[in-house]
Design a protein around this motif. Sequence first.
Motif, PDB file in Angstrom:
ATOM      1  N   PRO A 173      15.292  70.765  26.475  1.00 43.37           N
ATOM      2  CA  PRO A 173      14.671  71.040  27.777  1.00 43.37           C
ATOM      3  C   PRO A 173      13.349  70.310  27.966  1.00 43.37           C
ATOM      4  N   ASN A 174      12.552  70.194  26.887  1.00 43.06           N
ATOM      5  CA  ASN A 174      11.288  69.473  26.994  1.00 43.06           C
ATOM      6  C   ASN A 174      11.484  67.980  27.144  1.00 43.06           C
ATOM      7  N   ALA A 175      12.628  67.524  26.652  1.00 41.23           N
ATOM      8  CA  ALA A 175      12.857  66.077  26.633  1.00 41.23           C
ATOM      9  C   ALA A 175      13.508  65.571  27.912  1.00 41.23           C
ATOM     10  N   ARG A 176      13.774  66.486  28.850  1.00 41.34           N
ATOM     11  CA  ARG A 176      14.577  66.077  29.993  1.00 41.34           C
ATOM     12  C   ARG A 176      14.032  64.849  30.734  1.00 41.34           C
ATOM     13  N   PRO A 177      12.726  64.833  31.073  1.00 45.85           N
ATOM     14  CA  PRO A 177      12.232  63.643  31.787  1.00 45.85           C
ATOM     15  C   PRO A 177      12.434  62.354  30.989  1.00 45.85           C
ATOM     16  N   ALA A 178      12.174  62.427  29.689  1.00 44.47           N
ATOM     17  CA  ALA A 178      12.338  61.233  28.849  1.00 44.47           C
ATOM     18  C   ALA A 178      13.807  60.835  28.795  1.00 44.47           C
ATOM     19  N   LEU A 179      14.692  61.826  28.718  1.00 50.85           N
ATOM     20  CA  LEU A 179      16.125  61.528  28.673  1.00 50.85           C
ATOM     21  C   LEU A 179      16.575  60.845  29.949  1.00 50.85           C
ATOM     22  N   VAL A 180      16.127  61.391  31.083  1.00 47.22           N
ATOM     23  CA  VAL A 180      16.519  60.809  32.366  1.00 47.22           C
ATOM     24  C   VAL A 180      16.030  59.367  32.453  1.00 47.22           C
ATOM     25  N   ALA A 181      14.760  59.161  32.107  1.00 46.83           N
ATOM     26  CA  ALA A 181      14.196  57.821  32.218  1.00 46.83           C
ATOM     27  C   ALA A 181      14.922  56.834  31.304  1.00 46.83           C
ATOM     28  N   THR A 182      15.136  57.245  30.046  1.00 45.95           N
ATOM     29  CA  THR A 182      15.807  56.354  29.096  1.00 45.95           C
ATOM     30  C   THR A 182      17.234  56.065  29.539  1.00 45.95           C
ATOM     31  N   GLY A 183      17.913  57.114  29.998  1.00 51.04           N
ATOM     32  CA  GLY A 183      19.302  56.954  30.417  1.00 51.04           C
ATOM     33  C   GLY A 183      19.421  56.002  31.601  1.00 51.04           C
ATOM     34  N   LEU A 184      18.514  56.161  32.569  1.00 49.86           N
ATOM     35  CA  LEU A 184      18.605  55.300  33.740  1.00 49.86           C
ATOM     36  C   LEU A 184      18.279  53.852  33.378  1.00 49.86           C
ATOM     37  N   LEU A 185      17.312  53.674  32.488  1.00 50.71           N
ATOM     38  CA  LEU A 185      16.999  52.308  32.050  1.00 50.71           C
ATOM     39  C   LEU A 185      18.184  51.682  31.326  1.00 50.71           C
ATOM     40  N   ALA A 186      18.791  52.463  30.426  1.00 46.74           N
ATOM     41  CA  ALA A 186      19.955  51.956  29.710  1.00 46.74           C
ATOM     42  C   ALA A 186      21.052  51.598  30.711  1.00 46.74           C
ATOM     43  N   PHE A 187      21.192  52.431  31.740  1.00 44.14           N
ATOM     44  CA  PHE A 187      22.191  52.152  32.765  1.00 44.14           C
ATOM     45  C   PHE A 187      21.896  50.819  33.463  1.00 44.14           C
ATOM     46  N   ILE A 188      20.620  50.593  33.784  1.00 45.73           N
ATOM     47  CA  ILE A 188      20.256  49.323  34.439  1.00 45.73           C
ATOM     48  C   ILE A 188      20.643  48.135  33.559  1.00 45.73           C
ATOM     49  N   PHE A 189      20.290  48.218  32.272  1.00 39.60           N
ATOM     50  CA  PHE A 189      20.645  47.113  31.362  1.00 39.60           C
ATOM     51  C   PHE A 189      22.151  46.883  31.372  1.00 39.60           C
ATOM     52  N   ASN A 190      22.907  47.970  31.236  1.00 42.83           N
ATOM     53  CA  ASN A 190      24.346  47.830  31.131  1.00 42.83           C
ATOM     54  C   ASN A 190      24.966  47.335  32.439  1.00 42.83           C
ATOM     55  N   TRP A 191      24.418  47.808  33.533  1.00 41.19           N
ATOM     56  CA  TRP A 191      24.920  47.402  34.848  1.00 41.19           C
ATOM     57  C   TRP A 191      24.677  45.910  35.070  1.00 41.19           C
ATOM     58  N   ASN A 192      23.547  45.409  34.578  1.00 41.15           N
ATOM     59  CA  ASN A 192      23.160  44.017  34.823  1.00 41.15           C
ATOM     60  C   ASN A 192      23.682  43.041  33.778  1.00 41.15           C
ATOM     61  N   GLU A 193      24.309  43.521  32.723  1.00 40.08           N
ATOM     62  CA  GLU A 193      24.625  42.661  31.582  1.00 40.08           C
ATOM     63  C   GLU A 193      25.590  41.533  31.964  1.00 40.08           C
ATOM     64  N   PHE A 194      25.305  40.341  31.489  1.00 38.73           N
ATOM     65  CA  PHE A 194      26.166  39.203  31.824  1.00 38.73           C
ATOM     66  C   PHE A 194      26.708  38.475  30.593  1.00 38.73           C
ATOM     67  N   SER A 195      25.837  38.210  29.594  1.00 32.71           N
ATOM     68  CA  SER A 195      26.228  37.338  28.480  1.00 32.71           C
ATOM     69  C   SER A 195      27.485  37.847  27.764  1.00 32.71           C
ATOM     70  N   ILE A 196      27.540  39.143  27.486  1.00 35.89           N
ATOM     71  CA  ILE A 196      28.690  39.695  26.778  1.00 35.89           C
ATOM     72  C   ILE A 196      29.895  39.745  27.710  1.00 35.89           C
ATOM     73  N   ALA A 197      29.645  40.105  28.973  1.00 35.53           N
ATOM     74  CA  ALA A 197      30.755  40.196  29.928  1.00 35.53           C
ATOM     75  C   ALA A 197      31.467  38.848  30.050  1.00 35.53           C
ATOM     76  N   VAL A 198      30.688  37.770  30.077  1.00 33.11           N
ATOM     77  CA  VAL A 198      31.326  36.465  30.273  1.00 33.11           C
ATOM     78  C   VAL A 198      32.103  36.056  29.022  1.00 33.11           C
ATOM     79  N   LEU A 199      31.680  36.571  27.861  1.00 34.04           N
ATOM     80  CA  LEU A 199      32.405  36.262  26.629  1.00 34.04           C
ATOM     81  C   LEU A 199      33.707  37.050  26.524  1.00 34.04           C
TER      82      LEU A 199
END
Lengths: 321, 294
Positions: B207-233
């Motif tokens: 419960p205390n970690a919720r803000p950090a979890l949300v922030a980390t999760g959304l950032l990870a989502f951005i990276f994964n959503w934007n990923e190109f190098s692996i997708a093209v391989l």
Amino acid sequence: MRGRLLTILLLAPAAIASLVFVYLFIAWTFYASLTSWNAIRPLKGLLPDFPIIGLANYQTLFATQRFWPNDVFNTAVFTVAFIILSVAIGLLLAILLDQHIRGEVLFRNIFLLPMALSFVVTATIWAWIFNPNTGINQLLDPLGINAVRTGLLSFAPLKPLWDVLDFLRIDVLRLGLTTDPRAALGAVVIAATWQMSGFVMAMFLAGLRGVSEELREAARVDGATERQIYVHVLIPQLRPVLVSVIVILGYISLKIFDLVFIMTRGGPGIATDVPSIFMYLSAFQSQLYALAASIAIVMLIVSAIVVIPYMWSQLRSEGQA
Amino acid sequence: MNSAGSVSPTPPGPAMQRPVTRSRTSLWASILGVAIGLVFFLFPIYWMLVTSVKPPSEWLTNPPVFIPDRLYLQNYTDALFNWGGLKGLEDSGIVAVSATAIGMVLGTLAAYALARFRVGGTNLSFFILSLLFMPPVAIGIPMFLFWSALGLVDTYIALVVQYLTFTLPFVVWVMKGFFEDLPVDREESALVNGASRLRAFWDVVLPNARPALVATGLLAFIFNWNEFSIAVLLSRGRVTTLPFILPTMMESHYVLWGDIAAMAAVGALPVVIIAFLLQRYLVRGLSFGAIRSE
């Protein structure tokens, strides 16, 4: 020891994934780089069925003009130009926003906006802007940009400057940046700077805000002007942030692939070719797997040289905290 | 180091007021600087958006059309239906959500173990951090061969697993920093009162970690959503994420800038919204925790 078992269970998935998919892959790549696997032939098992020929691929690589000096030169110019531009713009914007101007949060958001986009989108937008038939030249034509451009380029006293910029491939006054080998690297640098300088701004702004108000106040009491406070008090405090910024931007430069690949495909010719593109094309277009593997290993070694000292210092400072 | 403060859910209060004696010239310099900054950062995005709603006849006119008199939305329908944008949204969504969700669960647990049990010490931390600085292209050949040996090139599972190898260390690294800064007293009192480790983690820490979890999760989502190098391989045309589709649109004989702009806008929209929601966390996450306070 239940705690120990639990720890192992919690750590196992992350550890196995990274061991297999990263370190095993690196080991495999290193092995492949020592073989003569430069032709299509099915693999035997998961290892290339080719004799080991030692470091011959590395010798070939460094005897290949495209890699040495071309790719190394491009990476060096890109890295230096990208870091200088991003740090300069980022620092200026951070100092601007540090003035507590109205709308600070909105401006900060806007400056950070490009960072959320993918390099793919950035590359697409900027490829369009730099296209000689569609882009910036046409957009700014009504302002007489072309007259200014050609005027500056033919202004004799500045010729040595243009010669240097031409040589470095960053002469952005040329027409159609992505299609002129004298300017193409500059085009890629501008796109990368556009994407990352907001991030640099945010890092510096956080650093500036971290300097205690008392320190500024003390300088002010001593009669320092705002400019002197920045030059002599605040900016020196940003050293650790600057180190982080340079390492992160440097790492991005060394591995840059998507941005260049989409904007120029390494062209015109090989004017913007970088090791990752050469590696990708060697492996997946020319089937020169062993050569490609040796490029990958060189990239990994150079990245490690940049990043490892930084990581150790980060971890040490963390241990002390 | 007040990194716990940097992940608090409330924005920091208005910056400390200080008397600023500013000359007229420096005021104008500030305004000019901000104006140039706005043009530099916003114009390319504006141009993408405005091109995405222009009819083909206005894509390449000279002088260019800065404000179209009507919205031409066919670029969007073309991008979504003719160019496979809809499939791209679906594939990007499936891959990014799966990799992010799995990465968050496994990564948060591992981060907690690292932060509380102090296993491995500096060496393990070094190991994890080193994964974050891995150029993905450099392991492209074995990556491709591994998945083709399994007959799984061009599948969701290949992309998700490969994305995890970058998402996991990212989540572990950021969350580990957060857990280390989280006070342990409440956890310990729960443990003293007979709760198990996992129960304490679930009831007290998360419960205390919720803000950090949300922030980390959304950032990870951005990276994964934007990923190109692996997708093209690893993509051969069946699993096509948006970053994979976009460059293929520029290879056609007559480049359809309106369609491309529409596709870019479709791909950018989700992450831009997320970025605006969490710009405060963006920097800490993107610097891999190098900046720990705001």
